[in-house]
Write an enzyme that holds these catalytic residues in place. Structure first.
Site, PDB file in Angstrom:
ATOM      1  N   GLU A 151     -15.712   4.362   9.172  1.00 21.38           N
ATOM      2  CA  GLU A 151     -14.759   5.252   8.991  1.00 21.38           C
ATOM      3  C   GLU A 151     -15.212   6.804   9.431  1.00 21.38           C
ATOM      4  OE1 GLU A 151     -15.173   5.987   4.728  1.00 21.38           O
ATOM      5  OE2 GLU A 151     -12.955   6.290   4.691  1.00 21.38           O
ATOM      6  N   CYS A 203     -29.639   7.398  -8.049  1.00 19.59           N
ATOM      7  CA  CYS A 203     -29.555   6.206  -9.228  1.00 19.59           C
ATOM      8  C   CYS A 203     -30.540   5.744 -10.023  1.00 19.59           C
ATOM      9  CB  CYS A 203     -29.024   5.073  -8.641  1.00 19.59           C
ATOM     10  SG  CYS A 203     -27.597   4.960  -7.673  1.00 19.59           S
ATOM     11  N   LYS A 237     -21.021   3.749 -14.161  1.00 24.25           N
ATOM     12  CA  LYS A 237     -20.536   2.353 -13.579  1.00 24.25           C
ATOM     13  C   LYS A 237     -19.614   1.835 -14.474  1.00 24.25           C
ATOM     14  CE  LYS A 237     -21.902   2.851  -9.303  1.00 24.25           C
ATOM     15  NZ  LYS A 237     -21.202   2.407  -8.030  1.00 24.25           N
ATOM     16  N   GLU A 275     -18.368   2.349   6.048  1.00 27.17           N
ATOM     17  CA  GLU A 275     -18.024   3.593   5.764  1.00 27.17           C
ATOM     18  C   GLU A 275     -18.766   4.438   7.083  1.00 27.17           C
ATOM     19  OE1 GLU A 275     -19.517   4.983   1.994  1.00 27.17           O
ATOM     20  OE2 GLU A 275     -19.960   6.913   2.769  1.00 27.17           O
ATOM     21  N   GLU A 287     -16.485   3.120 -14.005  1.00 26.96           N
ATOM     22  CA  GLU A 287     -15.859   2.981 -12.761  1.00 26.96           C
ATOM     23  C   GLU A 287     -15.279   1.508 -12.723  1.00 26.96           C
ATOM     24  OE1 GLU A 287     -17.752   3.187  -8.392  1.00 26.96           O
ATOM     25  OE2 GLU A 287     -18.276   1.542  -9.335  1.00 26.96           O
ATOM     26  N   GLU A 321      -7.051   1.384 -10.862  1.00 27.06           N
ATOM     27  CA  GLU A 321      -7.181   1.104  -9.689  1.00 27.06           C
ATOM     28  C   GLU A 321      -8.131  -0.004  -9.239  1.00 27.06           C
ATOM     29  OE1 GLU A 321      -7.866   3.798 -10.655  1.00 27.06           O
ATOM     30  OE2 GLU A 321      -9.184   5.003  -9.279  1.00 27.06           O
ATOM     31  N   CYS A 371     -19.733   6.618  -3.593  1.00 26.32           N
ATOM     32  CA  CYS A 371     -20.052   5.301  -4.362  1.00 26.32           C
ATOM     33  C   CYS A 371     -20.696   5.637  -5.726  1.00 26.32           C
ATOM     34  CB  CYS A 371     -21.173   4.549  -3.359  1.00 26.32           C
ATOM     35  SG  CYS A 371     -22.466   5.661  -2.835  1.00 26.32           S
ATOM     36  N   SER A 379     -14.860   9.185   1.447  1.00 27.35           N
ATOM     37  CA  SER A 379     -14.801   8.106   1.909  1.00 27.35           C
ATOM     38  C   SER A 379     -13.983   7.246   1.109  1.00 27.35           C
ATOM     39  CB  SER A 379     -16.372   7.524   1.982  1.00 27.35           C
ATOM     40  OG  SER A 379     -16.159   5.988   2.276  1.00 27.35           O
TER      41      SER A 379
HETATM   42 FE1  HC0 Z   1     -26.464   2.786  -7.432  1.00 26.42          FE
HETATM   43 FE2  HC0 Z   1     -24.829   1.846  -5.790  1.00 26.42          FE
HETATM   44  S1  HC0 Z   1     -26.884   2.784  -5.117  1.00 26.42           S
HETATM   45  S2  HC0 Z   1     -24.442   3.745  -7.024  1.00 26.42           S
HETATM   46  O1  HC0 Z   1     -27.285   4.415  -7.236  1.00 26.42           O
HETATM   47  O2  HC0 Z   1     -23.694   3.367  -3.303  1.00 26.42           O
HETATM   48  O3  HC0 Z   1     -25.712   3.007 -10.213  1.00 26.42           O
HETATM   49  O4  HC0 Z   1     -29.043   1.309  -7.806  1.00 26.42           O
HETATM   50  O5  HC0 Z   1     -25.733   0.137  -7.585  1.00 26.42           O
HETATM   51  O6  HC0 Z   1     -22.108   0.594  -6.351  1.00 26.42           O
HETATM   52  O7  HC0 Z   1     -25.625  -0.266  -4.022  1.00 26.42           O
HETATM   53  C1  HC0 Z   1     -25.947   2.903  -9.179  1.00 26.42           C
HETATM   54  C2  HC0 Z   1     -27.964   2.009  -7.923  1.00 26.42           C
HETATM   55  C3  HC0 Z   1     -25.727   1.078  -7.056  1.00 26.42           C
HETATM   56  C4  HC0 Z   1     -23.158   1.055  -6.174  1.00 26.42           C
HETATM   57  C5  HC0 Z   1     -25.198   0.453  -4.511  1.00 26.42           C
HETATM   58  C6  HC0 Z   1     -24.172   2.798  -4.325  1.00 26.42           C
END
Ligand code: HC0
Ligand code: SF4
Length: 556
Positions: free
Chosen positions: A277, A490, A353, A274, A356, A361, A294, A314
């Protein structure tokens, strides 16, 4: 300020938001079912009544004043609180044993503390359909109409996917026009779940899928997100333990996982990709500001609300998906296992998540996402005591991470990692950070060649909306924006243990910094396993193969 509390002179914080918080600060926790320090004051449940200068009033809605005489627990207050609880139970689903919140439901806790063993009133059943349409599950038979979810979704996240409908006894919380949650603008951030005091809002539990894959003899690979290691302790009696991640690795191996990797490794990889990028976009002067991508709650929010900015996100996948992609496309070949036989279990603090991993995709990269809560259930139901399990390192090569990678788990981590990667090239002269308001920080980096880069770090989608609107109006000039949908990043995700409020999130943030402190690598650029992955497979950042494996697209 001095006030009298239960007959004793007590000094309280002059700036306390209300009496409830002032008392909390001096160690008196006033029962409540609808108070959130993150939202406006609602005053619906009345459980927080106290006596002030001889009159009963709700402590959430009164400002402390010098010399006020407060009684927090009198026989009258006790009886009133019991009465409130009994009335709530009159129409409440009492199937506690099979409720996802059994053991950490606030209503259940008060029923125990206030000795509610029998409800004087006949049970009145409300009409109810459980909404299983989404990863977030709604069961209004367990709703106490505290409105916490409504206020969080509207005031903190600026989404308003759910609200009150109908009146009186028929009142319910639901999406507009009785729609299923899956057909709304909900982004699955799970903040309604995080703040629901009962089991009315929960998330899909996927533990059985893990056991089924084990039974089928799949090659089980686990991968753990940064934030999980800062919060699971709360459920397991491991207060302040900073080597929990290693204990979990050992535990997972002992119940049959073949490998356990660290999502923080992939955070290094994503930061590296990233950053390049971002550098390319700066050079070309296009698709700026660059937004991080993310956080899946944020990505969905952008898709719903700001499609004109999608090309600014990104295109690098999140660490969860990037690692999934590497494992299924490359690592499987390296270890000579058919990717179909690998079952990849991602352990996340986040409800979005789960969504996700199921996006069209991206599907097939990660097989199941379980939350911190679900991992804690697996540990507790196994009879193991994590305290007694010695820590072992994550498996190599995808178990090595830098402090930067780990810091992804809290607000600001992605932005600082990108800066770390670019540090040498930018020749940073000075860095100045200013907090515009809670949840919005702006950083200006000046380089030796006289250039400057401005970055904004924002958490909470309501704050994000403010930032983007300012950018759109031309009132904020910025080059890069880190967005995390949940307060504090997170660590405040919807899959984290309860309670999940500002107080615990602050503690988690501190623990994650201490965990970070153990690691010897500082910048993603020091992660030699990540660099060797480029050498052996990805070639260089933004290469053709890197694009194929690590990048994605978004939906208008
Ligand atoms: Fe997160 Fe991640 S930091 S989103 O907050 O970027 O859920 O802990 O795992 O994928 O590394 C959440 C936390 C993750 C991802 C990472 C990012
Ligand atoms: Fe609102 Fe987030 Fe809950 Fe969806 S998951 S209803 S967006 S708070």
């Amino acid at each position: 300020m001095k006030i009298i509390v239960n007959g004793k002179e007590t000094i309280i914080n002059d700036n306390a938001r209300n009496l409830l918080e002032a008392l909390r600060d001096v160690g008196i926790e006033i029962p409540n079912l609808c108070y959130l320090s993150e939202t406006s004051i609602y005053g619906a449940c009345r459980m927080c009544i106290v006596e002030v200068d001889g009159q009963l009033m709700t402590s959430c809605s009164i400002k402390p004043y010098e010399g006020m005489n407060v009684k927090t627990h009198t026989p009258e207050i006790y009886e009133m609180r019991r009465g409130i609880l009994e009335l709530l139970f009159a129409s409440h689903n009492r199937d506690c044993t099979t409720c996802e919140r059994n053991g950490n439901c606030k209503l259940q806790k008060y029923a125990e503390e206030f000795g509610i063993r029998k409800v004087r009133f006949d049970k009145l059943d409300k009409s109810n359909i459980i909404d299983y349409s989404s990863i977030i599950i709604r069961d209004n038979s367990k709703c106490i109409l505290c409105g916490d979810c409504v206020r969080v979704c509207d005031e903190v996240q600026s989404i308003g996917a759910i609200d009150f409908a109908f009146r009186g006894f028929e009142a319910q919380v639901m999406p507009a026009f009785g729609e299923e949650l899956a057909n709304t603008n909900c982004v699955l951030c799970g903040q309604c779940v995080a703040h629901c005091p009962t089991g009315a809002l929960t998330f899909r539990n996927d533990i059985q899928k893990v056991y089924k894959a084990m039974e089928e003899g799949k090659y089980i690979i686990g991968m753990m997100a940064p934030a999980v290691r800062a919060s699971i302790q709360e459920e397991l009696g491991l207060e302040n333990d900073v080597v929990t991640a290693g204990r979990i690795v050992n535990f997972l191996k002992s119940i049959g996982f073949n490998k356990v990797f660290d999502v923080a490794f992939a955070a290094d990889l994503v930061a590296y990709e990233e950053a390049h990028e971002f550098k390319e976009r700066l050079e070309k002067g296009e698709k700026l500001p660059q937004f991080t991508s993310c956080c899946p709650g944020w990505v969905k929010f952008a898709e719903h609300n700001y499609p004109e900015f999608l090309e600014n996100l990104s295109s690098v996948k999140s660490p969860q998906q990037a690692l999934g992609s590497i494992i299924k496309r490359y690592y499987a070949k390296e270890i000579g296992i058919d990717p179909e036989d690998i079952y990849l279990v991602s352990i996340m603090p986040c409800t979005a998540k789960k969504f996700e991993a199921e996006r069209e995709e991206l599907s097939g990269e990660v097989d199941v996402v379980i939350t911190t809560k679900e991992l804690s259930q697996i540990i507790r139901s196994s009879g193991f005591n994590l305290k007694d399990i010695p820590p072992v390192p994550f498996d190599r090569p995808y178990g090595l991470s830098s402090q930067s990678g780990l810091s992804f788990g809290k607000t600001g981590g992605v932005f600082s990692s990108v800066l770390n990667v670019l540090e040498d090239e930018l020749e940073v002269e000075s860095v100045k950070t200013e907090e515009l308001e809670k949840g919005i920080r702006i950083t200006t980096v000046k380089t030796k060649n006289g250039k400057s880069i401005t970055g904004v770090v924002v958490f909470g989608l309501g704050n994000t909306r403010k930032v983007i609107d300012k950018i759109k109006e031309g009132n904020l000039k910025v080059d890069i924006v880190e967005v995390m949908a949940c307060d504090f990043g997170c660590i405040g995700g919807g899959g984290q243990p309860y309670p999940n409020d500002t107080r615990v999130r602050t503690k988690r943030s501190k623990i994650l910094s201490e965990v970070v402190g153990i690691d010897v690598l500082i910048s993603p650029t020091e992660n030699y396993h990540m660099l060797s992955l480029y050498e052996k497979y990805l070639k260089e950042p933004l290469s053709h193969i890197a694009h194929e494996v690590l990048h994605t697209t978004y939906k208008n």
